[in-house]
Enzyme design. Structure first.
Site, PDB file in Angstrom:
ATOM      1  N   THR A   1       0.828  -1.210   0.000  1.00 27.41           N
ATOM      2  CA  THR A   1       0.000   0.000   0.000  1.00 27.41           C
ATOM      3  C   THR A   1       0.861   1.257   0.000  1.00 27.41           C
ATOM      4  O   THR A   1       0.380   2.335  -0.321  1.00 27.41           O
ATOM      5  CB  THR A   1      -0.921   0.043   1.239  1.00 27.41           C
ATOM      6  OG1 THR A   1      -0.108  -0.177   2.397  1.00 27.41           O
ATOM      7  CG2 THR A   1      -2.003  -1.020   1.167  1.00 27.41           C
TER       8      THR A   1
ATOM      9  N   TYR B   1       8.284  -6.622  -8.402  1.00 26.50           N
ATOM     10  CA  TYR B   1       7.930  -5.406  -7.654  1.00 26.50           C
ATOM     11  C   TYR B   1       7.691  -4.233  -8.613  1.00 26.50           C
ATOM     12  O   TYR B   1       6.678  -3.539  -8.528  1.00 26.50           O
ATOM     13  CB  TYR B   1       9.051  -5.074  -6.664  1.00 26.50           C
ATOM     14  CG  TYR B   1       8.821  -3.836  -5.838  1.00 26.50           C
ATOM     15  CD1 TYR B   1       8.116  -3.906  -4.643  1.00 26.50           C
ATOM     16  CD2 TYR B   1       9.319  -2.598  -6.236  1.00 26.50           C
ATOM     17  CE1 TYR B   1       7.909  -2.773  -3.877  1.00 26.50           C
ATOM     18  CE2 TYR B   1       9.115  -1.457  -5.474  1.00 26.50           C
ATOM     19  CZ  TYR B   1       8.417  -1.550  -4.291  1.00 26.50           C
ATOM     20  OH  TYR B   1       8.215  -0.423  -3.529  1.00 26.50           O
TER      21      TYR B   1
ATOM     22  N   ASP C   1       9.573   1.400   5.879  1.00 27.54           N
ATOM     23  CA  ASP C   1      10.614   0.772   6.687  1.00 27.54           C
ATOM     24  C   ASP C   1      11.383   1.795   7.514  1.00 27.54           C
ATOM     25  O   ASP C   1      11.638   1.599   8.700  1.00 27.54           O
ATOM     26  CB  ASP C   1      11.605   0.023   5.789  1.00 27.54           C
ATOM     27  CG  ASP C   1      10.925  -1.071   4.995  1.00 27.54           C
ATOM     28  OD1 ASP C   1       9.758  -1.382   5.283  1.00 27.54           O
ATOM     29  OD2 ASP C   1      11.569  -1.606   4.070  1.00 27.54           O
TER      30      ASP C   1
ATOM     31  N   LEU D   1      12.794  -8.080   7.219  1.00 30.25           N
ATOM     32  CA  LEU D   1      12.638  -7.417   8.512  1.00 30.25           C
ATOM     33  C   LEU D   1      13.376  -6.083   8.540  1.00 30.25           C
ATOM     34  O   LEU D   1      13.529  -5.461   9.573  1.00 30.25           O
ATOM     35  CB  LEU D   1      13.119  -8.347   9.635  1.00 30.25           C
ATOM     36  CG  LEU D   1      12.388  -9.700   9.677  1.00 30.25           C
ATOM     37  CD1 LEU D   1      12.982 -10.613  10.740  1.00 30.25           C
ATOM     38  CD2 LEU D   1      10.892  -9.509   9.912  1.00 30.25           C
ATOM     39  N   SER D   2      13.839  -5.669   7.356  1.00 24.77           N
ATOM     40  CA  SER D   2      14.394  -4.338   7.162  1.00 24.77           C
ATOM     41  C   SER D   2      15.701  -4.058   7.896  1.00 24.77           C
ATOM     42  O   SER D   2      15.870  -3.020   8.525  1.00 24.77           O
ATOM     43  CB  SER D   2      13.367  -3.269   7.541  1.00 24.77           C
ATOM     44  OG  SER D   2      12.865  -2.722   6.373  1.00 24.77           O
TER      45      SER D   2
ATOM     46  N   SER E   1      31.776  -3.426   9.928  1.00 24.60           N
ATOM     47  CA  SER E   1      30.587  -4.117  10.419  1.00 24.60           C
ATOM     48  C   SER E   1      30.996  -5.501  10.884  1.00 24.60           C
ATOM     49  O   SER E   1      31.775  -6.180  10.205  1.00 24.60           O
ATOM     50  CB  SER E   1      29.531  -4.243   9.326  1.00 24.60           C
ATOM     51  OG  SER E   1      28.520  -5.142   9.758  1.00 24.60           O
TER      52      SER E   1
HETATM   53  P1  ADP Z   1      16.297  -6.525   4.535  1.00 26.68           P
HETATM   54  O1  ADP Z   1      16.258  -5.044   4.619  1.00 26.68           O
HETATM   55  O2  ADP Z   1      14.946  -7.131   4.377  1.00 26.68           O
HETATM   56  O3  ADP Z   1      17.043  -7.173   5.656  1.00 26.68           O
HETATM   57  P2  ADP Z   1      17.821  -5.913   2.197  1.00 26.68           P
HETATM   58  O4  ADP Z   1      18.273  -6.737   1.048  1.00 26.68           O
HETATM   59  O5  ADP Z   1      16.992  -4.716   1.925  1.00 26.68           O
HETATM   60  O6  ADP Z   1      17.078  -6.903   3.210  1.00 26.68           O
HETATM   61  O7  ADP Z   1      19.086  -5.416   3.015  1.00 26.68           O
HETATM   62  C1  ADP Z   1      20.061  -6.341   3.440  1.00 26.68           C
HETATM   63  C2  ADP Z   1      21.437  -5.762   3.160  1.00 26.68           C
HETATM   64  O8  ADP Z   1      21.701  -4.669   4.031  1.00 26.68           O
HETATM   65  C3  ADP Z   1      22.550  -6.746   3.440  1.00 26.68           C
HETATM   66  O9  ADP Z   1      22.776  -7.575   2.311  1.00 26.68           O
HETATM   67  C4  ADP Z   1      23.731  -5.818   3.715  1.00 26.68           C
HETATM   68  O10 ADP Z   1      24.291  -5.344   2.518  1.00 26.68           O
HETATM   69  C5  ADP Z   1      23.067  -4.644   4.403  1.00 26.68           C
HETATM   70  N1  ADP Z   1      23.138  -4.762   5.870  1.00 26.68           N
HETATM   71  C6  ADP Z   1      22.110  -4.845   6.729  1.00 26.68           C
HETATM   72  N2  ADP Z   1      22.539  -4.929   8.015  1.00 26.68           N
HETATM   73  C7  ADP Z   1      23.885  -4.895   7.971  1.00 26.68           C
HETATM   74  C8  ADP Z   1      24.943  -4.953   8.943  1.00 26.68           C
HETATM   75  N3  ADP Z   1      24.688  -5.057  10.257  1.00 26.68           N
HETATM   76  N4  ADP Z   1      26.219  -4.894   8.502  1.00 26.68           N
HETATM   77  C9  ADP Z   1      26.497  -4.790   7.201  1.00 26.68           C
HETATM   78  N5  ADP Z   1      25.558  -4.740   6.243  1.00 26.68           N
HETATM   79  C10 ADP Z   1      24.267  -4.787   6.600  1.00 26.68           C
HETATM   80 MG    MG Z   2      15.596  -3.738   3.076  1.00 25.12          MG
END
Ligand code: ADP
Ligand code: MG
Length: 376
Positions: A29, A218, A166, A119-120, A61
């Site tokens: 939505t 999408y 998100d 889960l963003s 990270s």
């Molecule tokens: P979602 O948002 O649903 O988890 P996305 O594909 O939108 O999935 O985002 C995931 C991406 O975000 C990962 O592949 C990575 O590149 C990045 N990411 C998320 N959290 C971290 C983290 N703690 N450290 C490094 N990269 C991260």
């Molecule tokens: Mg995402």
């Protein structure tokens, strides 16, 4: 976790946290100017940070492998950063691109938000960075503005055409509440959701699958919604009421009808869910979730065998309702259960996945948590 001091030979100036989220109801939505009702998860991305004067952004990270990634802020260009570093780079780029005067930083990122599970974790990371920068550089921006900057970062720099839900959820949710967000005017309202008090649990079932279809599908769905609104002479599908839906469907080509039906009935499900929560009847959400799943499966067609199996099995095992959450083609399912059904539902879904030859799902109970904040 590697100590900040070991990496950067100095102490951090502070620590910030931003959560992942699940959306209770209101799927697909947010690009139709409609309504969404997410809750923040207790799972967060934590960021330790200190400012730098030399225009460098240094990143580490705990999920990103060894070593430090060093980027020059003046060299940041949309699409120009590879891998996970694109997300924090995007957040700083978006601030600078909007005219905010900020310099470099050393960042240490740690997270327990499951990645790529719908889960963003991406929004949690972006929101942690903009929140830390907002404090460190005294920008004085509010949560709505920071959420928009984080969304712009993901859209324009990383190249993911996500809506505003998100980042708004990660910035603005409150413990013990769901967040009603009107994606047209970005107004929000905290809606009380005391699951424990009502003897309920919200199970999140991460199916651990993500089908490749997701990206292309999408864009196609989004274009279909825009075309339907145009054919109906409306600014967005948000402007079509449930009462006017049957007449409107007659005027649309057959292939667009189920899309429109989903979007219009889904906005109504958000209104219904909100009314139930306002009335202190969270158990009533169950049938709303189940109806939402049927609409995503049969009309919007974004579910997949794993999400359908998780939702159906949860209900068979006594859940009050269940649905896939997030964009679809995998990701996570939520199930609302009475506290004493949490274990049996978890066991049933796990057994059904094993029987179907799917990898084991990851199941946890979510309690509505706080949005982005400084924690030290
Ligand atoms: P979602 O948002 O649903 O988890 P996305 O594909 O939108 O999935 O985002 C995931 C991406 O975000 C990962 O592949 C990575 O590149 C990045 N990411 C998320 N959290 C971290 C983290 N703690 N450290 C490094 N990269 C991260
Ligand atoms: Mg995402």
């Amino acid at each position: 976790m590697t100590a900040f001091r070991t990496l950067y030979s100095a102490a951090p100036e502070g620590t910030w946290a931003a959560p992942g989220r699940v959306n209770l109801i209101g799927e697909h939505t947010d690009y139709n100017d409609g309504l969404v009702l997410p809750v923040a998860l207790p799972h967060t991305t934590r960021l330790q940070a200190r400012r730098r004067e030399d225009g460098l952004l240094r990143l580490h990270s705990t999920r990103g492998g060894e070593g430090i990634t060093t980027l020059d802020l003046d060299g940041l260009t949309p699409g120009g950063t590879k891998g996970w570093a694109a997300y924090p780079a995007a957040a700083v780029w978006a601030l600078r691109n909007a005219g905010h005067v900020v310099a470099g930083a050393d960042l240490l990122i740690d997270s327990d938000v499951p990645e790529g599970a719908g889960l963003s974790s991406s929004a949690a990371l972006e929101c942690a960075v903009v929140t830390a920068y907002n404090d460190l550089y005294h920008l004085g921006l509010d949560g709505v503005r920071l959420a928009r900057l984080a969304q712009h970062a993901e859209n324009a720099y990383v190249g993911v055409p996500c809506g505003i839900m998100d980042q708004t959820a990660s910035m603005s949710c409150r413990e013990g509440h769901a967040l009603l967000l009107d994606t047209r005017d970005l107004t929000t309202r905290q809606v009380p959701l005391d699951l424990r008090g009502a003897g309920l649990r919200l199970l999140v079932i991460d199916t651990r699958v993500k089908h490749d279809l997701a990206d292309g599908a999408y864009a196609k769905l989004r274009a279909g919604c825009e075309r339907a609104a145009e054919l109906l002479g409306l600014p967005a599908l948000r402007d079509l009421t449930a009462a006017a839906l049957p007449g409107a469907l007659q005027r649309l080509p057959e292939e667009l009808r189920p899309l429109v039906r989903h979007v219009v009935t889904e906005d109504d499900r958000v209104r219904h869910a909100t009314a139930l929560l306002d009335a202190g009847e969270p158990a009533g959400l169950g049938p709303v979730l189940t109806a939402g799943h049927a609409s995503l499966r049969d009309d919007y067609r974004v579910s997949c065998p794993e999400t359908d199996l998780a939702a159906a099995t949860a209900e068979d095992a006594g859940a009050l309702g269940a649905r896939m959450t997030g964009g679809g083609f995998g990701g996570s399912v939520i199930a609302l259960v009475r506290a004493d059904r949490a274990d049996p539902v978890t066991a049933a879904v796990t057994a059904a996945f094993a029987a179907a030859g799917h990898a084991p799902p990851r199941v946890f109970a979510a309690t509505p948590a706080d949005g982005a904040r400084r924690i030290a």
